[in-house]
Design a protein around this motif. Structure first.
Motif, short mmCIF file in Angstrom:
data_model
loop_
_atom_site.label_atom_id
_atom_site.label_comp_id
_atom_site.label_asym_id
_atom_site.label_seq_id
_atom_site.Cartn_x
_atom_site.Cartn_y
_atom_site.Cartn_z
N GLN A 112 -31.71 -33.19 178.27
CA GLN A 112 -31.42 -33.30 176.83
C GLN A 112 -32.25 -34.41 176.20
OE1 GLN A 112 -27.55 -34.86 175.51
NE2 GLN A 112 -27.35 -33.04 174.24
N ARG A 114 -32.28 -37.05 173.39
CA ARG A 114 -31.19 -37.70 172.67
C ARG A 114 -31.63 -39.09 172.21
NH1 ARG A 114 -26.55 -39.11 177.03
NH2 ARG A 114 -26.61 -36.86 177.40
N GLU A 131 -35.03 -38.48 163.90
CA GLU A 131 -35.38 -37.07 163.73
C GLU A 131 -36.87 -36.83 163.99
OE1 GLU A 131 -34.49 -33.61 160.42
OE2 GLU A 131 -35.09 -35.60 159.73
N ASN A 157 -27.28 -33.61 165.75
CA ASN A 157 -25.89 -33.46 166.18
C ASN A 157 -25.33 -34.83 166.51
OD1 ASN A 157 -25.62 -30.60 166.12
ND2 ASN A 157 -26.77 -30.45 168.02
N GLU A 159 -22.28 -36.33 168.30
CA GLU A 159 -21.20 -35.89 169.18
C GLU A 159 -20.25 -37.06 169.47
OE1 GLU A 159 -22.89 -34.00 172.65
OE2 GLU A 159 -24.63 -33.32 171.47
N THR A 178 -18.16 -32.52 167.18
CA THR A 178 -19.56 -32.68 166.77
C THR A 178 -19.73 -32.49 165.27
OG1 THR A 178 -20.40 -31.93 168.92
CG2 THR A 178 -21.92 -31.82 167.07
N TYR A 179 -20.51 -33.37 164.65
CA TYR A 179 -20.85 -33.22 163.23
C TYR A 179 -22.35 -32.94 163.15
CZ TYR A 179 -21.42 -34.06 158.25
OH TYR A 179 -21.71 -33.91 156.91
N ARG A 180 -22.70 -31.89 162.44
CA ARG A 180 -24.10 -31.53 162.26
C ARG A 180 -24.62 -32.10 160.95
NH1 ARG A 180 -24.21 -25.20 164.39
NH2 ARG A 180 -24.39 -25.74 166.61
N SER A 182 -27.65 -32.26 158.60
CA SER A 182 -28.88 -31.51 158.35
C SER A 182 -30.01 -32.43 157.88
CB SER A 182 -28.63 -30.44 157.29
OG SER A 182 -28.43 -31.02 156.01
N ILE A 201 -26.36 -38.57 170.22
CA ILE A 201 -27.03 -38.02 169.05
C ILE A 201 -28.19 -37.19 169.59
CG2 ILE A 201 -28.34 -38.48 166.95
CD1 ILE A 201 -26.77 -41.02 166.58
N SER A 202 -28.17 -35.89 169.28
CA SER A 202 -29.16 -34.97 169.84
C SER A 202 -29.73 -34.08 168.73
CB SER A 202 -28.51 -34.10 170.93
OG SER A 202 -27.45 -33.33 170.39
N TRP A 204 -30.38 -30.95 166.40
CA TRP A 204 -29.67 -29.74 165.97
C TRP A 204 -30.73 -28.67 165.81
CZ3 TRP A 204 -27.55 -28.88 160.33
CH2 TRP A 204 -27.05 -27.57 160.23
#
Length: 207
Positions: A112, A114, A131, A157, A159, A178-180, A182, A201-202, A204
């Motif tokens: 992953q 992250r 990002e 994401n 988490e 999890t909160y996405r 954008s 934090i990964s 989305w």
């Protein structure tokens, strides 16, 4: 055409066995992926390896071995593997040895992208940098033997290991899991604060 983005489980030569016994994986497989990370200058993101807990796979302990030496392997309670980036281990054809409970055929290695560290407060610039670095790393890692989206990620994401609240520019948002966040939200916000640190934090991604 979108290509599959692999952010969860990848199999790295795990042999199928019917009884619990050590799993041995070639260090070189991990080294090649870590090499892609070390080619870039990523201040805020990293590549993390772990053993998925799916199907009851539980890691007891592990080592890194060569023909002549044995080294300890750090494994967290979340079954994350902390692997060194070491060309000598690659040259010595080192093996990653894991002792697992249950059948090894149910185990898989997860990879992953992250954030290196998480915290309770971010401003726009920090989130944009996370990002951008994730996009850059994923772009670097495109191609064989893994396939990734050519398009940029859709956001981040966040988490959480327990219920939390996010405050985005004064607006309070309850979060369970999890909160996405954008890319559009990141572009518009000024500050983001959470009641507890996100576990991970990964990227989305949208298939």
């Amino acid at each position: 055409m979108k290509k599959q983005l692999l952010l969860s489980c990848i199999l790295l030569g795990i042999s199928s066995v019917s009884q619990a016994q050590p799993i041995s994986l070639e260090y070189q497989s991990f080294y090649q992926r870590l090499k892609q990370v070390n080619k870039g200058s990523y201040q805020l993101v990293e590549l993390a390896f772990s053993v998925s807990k799916a199907n009851g796979c539980k890691v007891k302990d592990g080592t890194i071995t060569t023909e002549n030496d044995t080294f300890p392997l750090t494994i967290t309670k979340d079954q994350r593997l902390f692997l060194p980036f070491d060309s000598q281990l690659k040259s010595d054809r080192a093996l990653i040895n894991l002792n697992v409970e249950g059948s090894a055929q149910t185990c898989a290695i997860a990879m992953q992208v992250r954030a290196k560290n998480t915290k309770t407060h971010y401003d726009k610039a920090e989130l944009k940098q996370v990002e951008q670095e994730m996009n850059a790393l994923l772009s670097r890692m495109q191609g064989f033997p893994m396939r990734y989206f050519a398009a940029d990620i859709a956001g981040l994401n966040l988490e959480f290991s327990q219920d939390a609240t996010l405050t985005i520019d004064g607006k309070v948002i309850p979060v369970s899991g999890t909160y996405r966040l954008s890319s559009e939200q990141i572009d518009k916000l000024e500050t983001l604060t959470s009641s507890i640190k996100p576990n991970v934090i990964s990227p989305w991604t949208v298939k």
